[in-house]
Write a protein that holds these residues in place. Structure first.
Motif, PDB file in Angstrom:
ATOM      1  N   VAL A  22       7.529 -82.796  56.148  1.00 19.30           N
ATOM      2  CA  VAL A  22       7.213 -83.986  55.367  1.00 19.30           C
ATOM      3  C   VAL A  22       7.335 -83.629  53.889  1.00 19.30           C
ATOM      4  O   VAL A  22       6.756 -82.646  53.430  1.00 19.30           O
ATOM      5  CB  VAL A  22       5.783 -84.488  55.675  1.00 19.30           C
ATOM      6  N   SER A  23       8.082 -84.432  53.140  1.00 22.25           N
ATOM      7  CA  SER A  23       8.271 -84.192  51.715  1.00 22.25           C
ATOM      8  C   SER A  23       7.114 -84.771  50.909  1.00 22.25           C
ATOM      9  O   SER A  23       6.725 -85.915  51.100  1.00 22.25           O
ATOM     10  CB  SER A  23       9.571 -84.843  51.246  1.00 22.25           C
ATOM     11  N   LEU A  24       6.600 -83.980  49.982  1.00 24.01           N
ATOM     12  CA  LEU A  24       5.560 -84.447  49.057  1.00 24.01           C
ATOM     13  C   LEU A  24       6.142 -84.758  47.682  1.00 24.01           C
ATOM     14  O   LEU A  24       5.394 -84.953  46.731  1.00 24.01           O
ATOM     15  CB  LEU A  24       4.451 -83.399  48.921  1.00 24.01           C
ATOM     16  N   LYS A  25       7.463 -84.860  47.568  1.00 23.77           N
ATOM     17  CA  LYS A  25       8.096 -85.101  46.274  1.00 23.77           C
ATOM     18  C   LYS A  25       7.679 -86.421  45.650  1.00 23.77           C
ATOM     19  O   LYS A  25       7.626 -86.525  44.446  1.00 23.77           O
ATOM     20  CB  LYS A  25       9.617 -85.048  46.408  1.00 23.77           C
ATOM     21  N   GLY A  26       7.358 -87.440  46.453  1.00 25.21           N
ATOM     22  CA  GLY A  26       6.970 -88.728  45.907  1.00 25.21           C
ATOM     23  C   GLY A  26       5.526 -89.086  46.170  1.00 25.21           C
ATOM     24  O   GLY A  26       5.152 -90.248  46.090  1.00 25.21           O
ATOM     25  N   THR A  47      12.462 -76.263  50.776  1.00 24.63           N
ATOM     26  CA  THR A  47      13.417 -77.284  51.189  1.00 24.63           C
ATOM     27  C   THR A  47      13.081 -77.764  52.593  1.00 24.63           C
ATOM     28  O   THR A  47      12.366 -77.090  53.340  1.00 24.63           O
ATOM     29  CB  THR A  47      14.857 -76.732  51.183  1.00 24.63           C
ATOM     30  N   PHE A  48      13.635 -78.903  52.976  1.00 24.81           N
ATOM     31  CA  PHE A  48      13.382 -79.490  54.286  1.00 24.81           C
ATOM     32  C   PHE A  48      13.679 -78.503  55.410  1.00 24.81           C
ATOM     33  O   PHE A  48      12.875 -78.297  56.309  1.00 24.81           O
ATOM     34  CB  PHE A  48      14.225 -80.760  54.443  1.00 24.81           C
ATOM     35  N   GLY A  49      14.821 -77.869  55.373  1.00 25.97           N
ATOM     36  CA  GLY A  49      15.220 -76.940  56.419  1.00 25.97           C
ATOM     37  C   GLY A  49      14.930 -75.494  56.093  1.00 25.97           C
ATOM     38  O   GLY A  49      15.440 -74.594  56.754  1.00 25.97           O
ATOM     39  N   GLY A  50      14.097 -75.253  55.085  1.00 22.95           N
ATOM     40  CA  GLY A  50      13.818 -73.892  54.639  1.00 22.95           C
ATOM     41  C   GLY A  50      12.918 -73.120  55.578  1.00 22.95           C
ATOM     42  O   GLY A  50      12.552 -73.576  56.656  1.00 22.95           O
ATOM     43  N   SER A  51      12.548 -71.949  55.138  1.00 19.67           N
ATOM     44  CA  SER A  51      11.667 -71.070  55.896  1.00 19.67           C
ATOM     45  C   SER A  51      10.216 -71.446  55.572  1.00 19.67           C
ATOM     46  O   SER A  51       9.781 -71.340  54.427  1.00 19.67           O
ATOM     47  CB  SER A  51      11.955 -69.623  55.498  1.00 19.67           C
ATOM     48  N   TYR A  52       9.476 -71.884  56.578  1.00 19.48           N
ATOM     49  CA  TYR A  52       8.095 -72.334  56.389  1.00 19.48           C
ATOM     50  C   TYR A  52       7.134 -71.155  56.492  1.00 19.48           C
ATOM     51  O   TYR A  52       7.253 -70.328  57.387  1.00 19.48           O
ATOM     52  CB  TYR A  52       7.743 -73.433  57.403  1.00 19.48           C
ATOM     53  N   ALA A  53       6.210 -71.085  55.543  1.00 18.13           N
ATOM     54  CA  ALA A  53       5.260 -69.975  55.472  1.00 18.13           C
ATOM     55  C   ALA A  53       3.866 -70.515  55.155  1.00 18.13           C
ATOM     56  O   ALA A  53       3.704 -71.659  54.726  1.00 18.13           O
ATOM     57  CB  ALA A  53       5.705 -68.995  54.388  1.00 18.13           C
ATOM     58  N   THR A  54       2.883 -69.684  55.329  1.00 11.96           N
ATOM     59  CA  THR A  54       1.502 -70.053  55.028  1.00 11.96           C
ATOM     60  C   THR A  54       1.357 -70.327  53.538  1.00 11.96           C
ATOM     61  O   THR A  54       1.774 -69.514  52.714  1.00 11.96           O
ATOM     62  CB  THR A  54       0.562 -68.902  55.436  1.00 11.96           C
ATOM     63  N   PRO A  55       0.764 -71.480  53.172  1.00  7.40           N
ATOM     64  CA  PRO A  55       0.579 -71.798  51.756  1.00  7.40           C
ATOM     65  C   PRO A  55      -0.628 -71.095  51.144  1.00  7.40           C
ATOM     66  O   PRO A  55      -0.926 -71.276  49.978  1.00  7.40           O
ATOM     67  CB  PRO A  55       0.354 -73.312  51.774  1.00  7.40           C
ATOM     68  N   GLY A  56      -1.330 -70.314  51.914  1.00  6.25           N
ATOM     69  CA  GLY A  56      -2.589 -69.719  51.488  1.00  6.25           C
ATOM     70  C   GLY A  56      -3.726 -70.487  52.137  1.00  6.25           C
ATOM     71  O   GLY A  56      -3.512 -71.382  52.952  1.00  6.25           O
ATOM     72  N   ASN A  57      -4.918 -70.131  51.802  1.00  7.98           N
ATOM     73  CA  ASN A  57      -6.105 -70.751  52.394  1.00  7.98           C
ATOM     74  C   ASN A  57      -6.488 -71.991  51.592  1.00  7.98           C
ATOM     75  O   ASN A  57      -7.344 -71.937  50.717  1.00  7.98           O
ATOM     76  CB  ASN A  57      -7.243 -69.746  52.455  1.00  7.98           C
ATOM     77  N   ILE A  58      -5.830 -73.120  51.890  1.00 10.20           N
ATOM     78  CA  ILE A  58      -5.963 -74.327  51.075  1.00 10.20           C
ATOM     79  C   ILE A  58      -6.880 -75.387  51.679  1.00 10.20           C
ATOM     80  O   ILE A  58      -7.186 -76.370  51.025  1.00 10.20           O
ATOM     81  CB  ILE A  58      -4.581 -74.952  50.797  1.00 10.20           C
ATOM     82  N   ILE A  59      -7.342 -75.201  52.916  1.00 13.35           N
ATOM     83  CA  ILE A  59      -8.188 -76.217  53.550  1.00 13.35           C
ATOM     84  C   ILE A  59      -9.611 -75.701  53.655  1.00 13.35           C
ATOM     85  O   ILE A  59      -9.870 -74.677  54.299  1.00 13.35           O
ATOM     86  CB  ILE A  59      -7.662 -76.579  54.958  1.00 13.35           C
ATOM     87  N   ALA A 106       7.587 -78.097  48.274  1.00 17.53           N
ATOM     88  CA  ALA A 106       7.459 -79.556  48.298  1.00 17.53           C
ATOM     89  C   ALA A 106       7.453 -80.123  49.705  1.00 17.53           C
ATOM     90  O   ALA A 106       7.309 -81.324  49.883  1.00 17.53           O
ATOM     91  CB  ALA A 106       8.583 -80.191  47.491  1.00 17.53           C
ATOM     92  N   TYR A 107       7.612 -79.258  50.713  1.00 15.44           N
ATOM     93  CA  TYR A 107       7.648 -79.711  52.094  1.00 15.44           C
ATOM     94  C   TYR A 107       6.521 -79.043  52.871  1.00 15.44           C
ATOM     95  O   TYR A 107       6.288 -77.836  52.720  1.00 15.44           O
ATOM     96  CB  TYR A 107       8.994 -79.381  52.739  1.00 15.44           C
ATOM     97  N   ASN A 133      12.069 -99.993  50.649  1.00 10.29           N
ATOM     98  CA  ASN A 133      12.732 -99.108  49.696  1.00 10.29           C
ATOM     99  C   ASN A 133      12.075 -97.733  49.568  1.00 10.29           C
ATOM    100  O   ASN A 133      12.391 -96.982  48.648  1.00 10.29           O
ATOM    101  CB  ASN A 133      12.790 -99.766  48.315  1.00 10.29           C
ATOM    102  N   LEU A 134      11.164 -97.415  50.490  1.00  7.47           N
ATOM    103  CA  LEU A 134      10.491 -96.099  50.436  1.00  7.47           C
ATOM    104  C   LEU A 134      11.472 -94.972  50.675  1.00  7.47           C
ATOM    105  O   LEU A 134      12.417 -95.114  51.461  1.00  7.47           O
ATOM    106  CB  LEU A 134       9.389 -96.030  51.489  1.00  7.47           C
ATOM    107  N   ALA A 135      11.204 -93.844  50.030  1.00  8.08           N
ATOM    108  CA  ALA A 135      11.980 -92.643  50.322  1.00  8.08           C
ATOM    109  C   ALA A 135      11.651 -92.198  51.743  1.00  8.08           C
ATOM    110  O   ALA A 135      10.544 -92.425  52.233  1.00  8.08           O
ATOM    111  CB  ALA A 135      11.608 -91.548  49.335  1.00  8.08           C
ATOM    112  N   ILE A 136      12.570 -91.592  52.421  1.00 10.11           N
ATOM    113  CA  ILE A 136      12.349 -91.104  53.780  1.00 10.11           C
ATOM    114  C   ILE A 136      11.597 -89.784  53.676  1.00 10.11           C
ATOM    115  O   ILE A 136      12.128 -88.813  53.124  1.00 10.11           O
ATOM    116  CB  ILE A 136      13.695 -90.934  54.521  1.00 10.11           C
ATOM    117  N   PRO A 137      10.355 -89.716  54.178  1.00  5.20           N
ATOM    118  CA  PRO A 137       9.554 -88.507  53.993  1.00  5.20           C
ATOM    119  C   PRO A 137      10.033 -87.313  54.801  1.00  5.20           C
ATOM    120  O   PRO A 137       9.754 -86.177  54.432  1.00  5.20           O
ATOM    121  CB  PRO A 137       8.150 -88.920  54.421  1.00  5.20           C
ATOM    122  N   GLY A 138      10.769 -87.546  55.874  1.00  2.92           N
ATOM    123  CA  GLY A 138      11.250 -86.469  56.709  1.00  2.92           C
ATOM    124  C   GLY A 138      12.699 -86.116  56.444  1.00  2.92           C
ATOM    125  O   GLY A 138      13.477 -85.891  57.363  1.00  2.92           O
ATOM    126  N   ALA A 139      13.074 -86.105  55.178  1.00  2.40           N
ATOM    127  CA  ALA A 139      14.463 -85.771  54.843  1.00  2.40           C
ATOM    128  C   ALA A 139      14.513 -84.951  53.563  1.00  2.40           C
ATOM    129  O   ALA A 139      13.607 -84.885  52.825  1.00  2.40           O
ATOM    130  CB  ALA A 139      15.287 -87.045  54.650  1.00  2.40           C
TER     131      ALA A 139
END
Length: 139
Positions: A22-26, A47-59, A106-107, A133-139
């Motif tokens: 999910v994109s948080l750009k908007g 990026t959308f198709g990038g390598s996903y990693a732990t963002p740290g202890n954010i919750i 951003a993803y 006209n919303l941006a597509i969040p999964g792109a």
């Protein structure tokens, strides 16, 4: 022109978001609403198709509900800082702010350990638009 509806002005929704990028750009952030006896883990990427990693202890804060049908009250709880939330029944909601992610990320994804369900609600949208006209969040 009449007032804009909430979808597009205040929020955008990804109804089936388990493991989906999910994109948080908007959007300022995303609230994940999760159900099922499961662990829900957040990762992020550049990026959308990038390598996903732990963002740290954010919750550290979660909001729980013992019911999934609107018949019980929400209760705010805290947890040890983590990138994951676990529930044994009912519903849990937790917020991930875009500015809590490492620079350039951003993803986000909220993955499940087994068969839990995840909905993503992106909010505080910029720019605000009609739903069509919303941006597509999964792109």
């Amino acid at each position: 022109m009449g007032a804009m509806e909430g979808l597009g002005r205040l929020f955008n929704v990804v109804p089936i978001a388990a493991g989906a990028a999910v994109s948080l750009k908007g959007a300022a952030g995303v609230t994940f609403i999760c159900t099922g006896n499961d662990t829900f883990t957040v990762t992020c990427a550049d990026t959308f198709g990038g390598s996903y990693a732990t963002p740290g202890n954010i919750i550290t804060k979660k909001i729980t509900n013992s019911a999934t049908n609107g018949t019980a009250a929400w209760a705010t709880a805290t947890q040890s800082a983590s990138n994951a939330v676990t529930i044994s029944s009912g519903t849990v909601a937790f917020y991930v702010a875009g500015d809590s992610l490492p620079d350039g990320k951003a993803y986000v994804k909220c993955s499940v350990g087994a068969s839990g369900l995840v909905m993503a609600v992106l909010h505080d949208l910029v720019p605000r638009r009609k739903a069509d006209n919303l941006a597509i969040p999964g792109a």
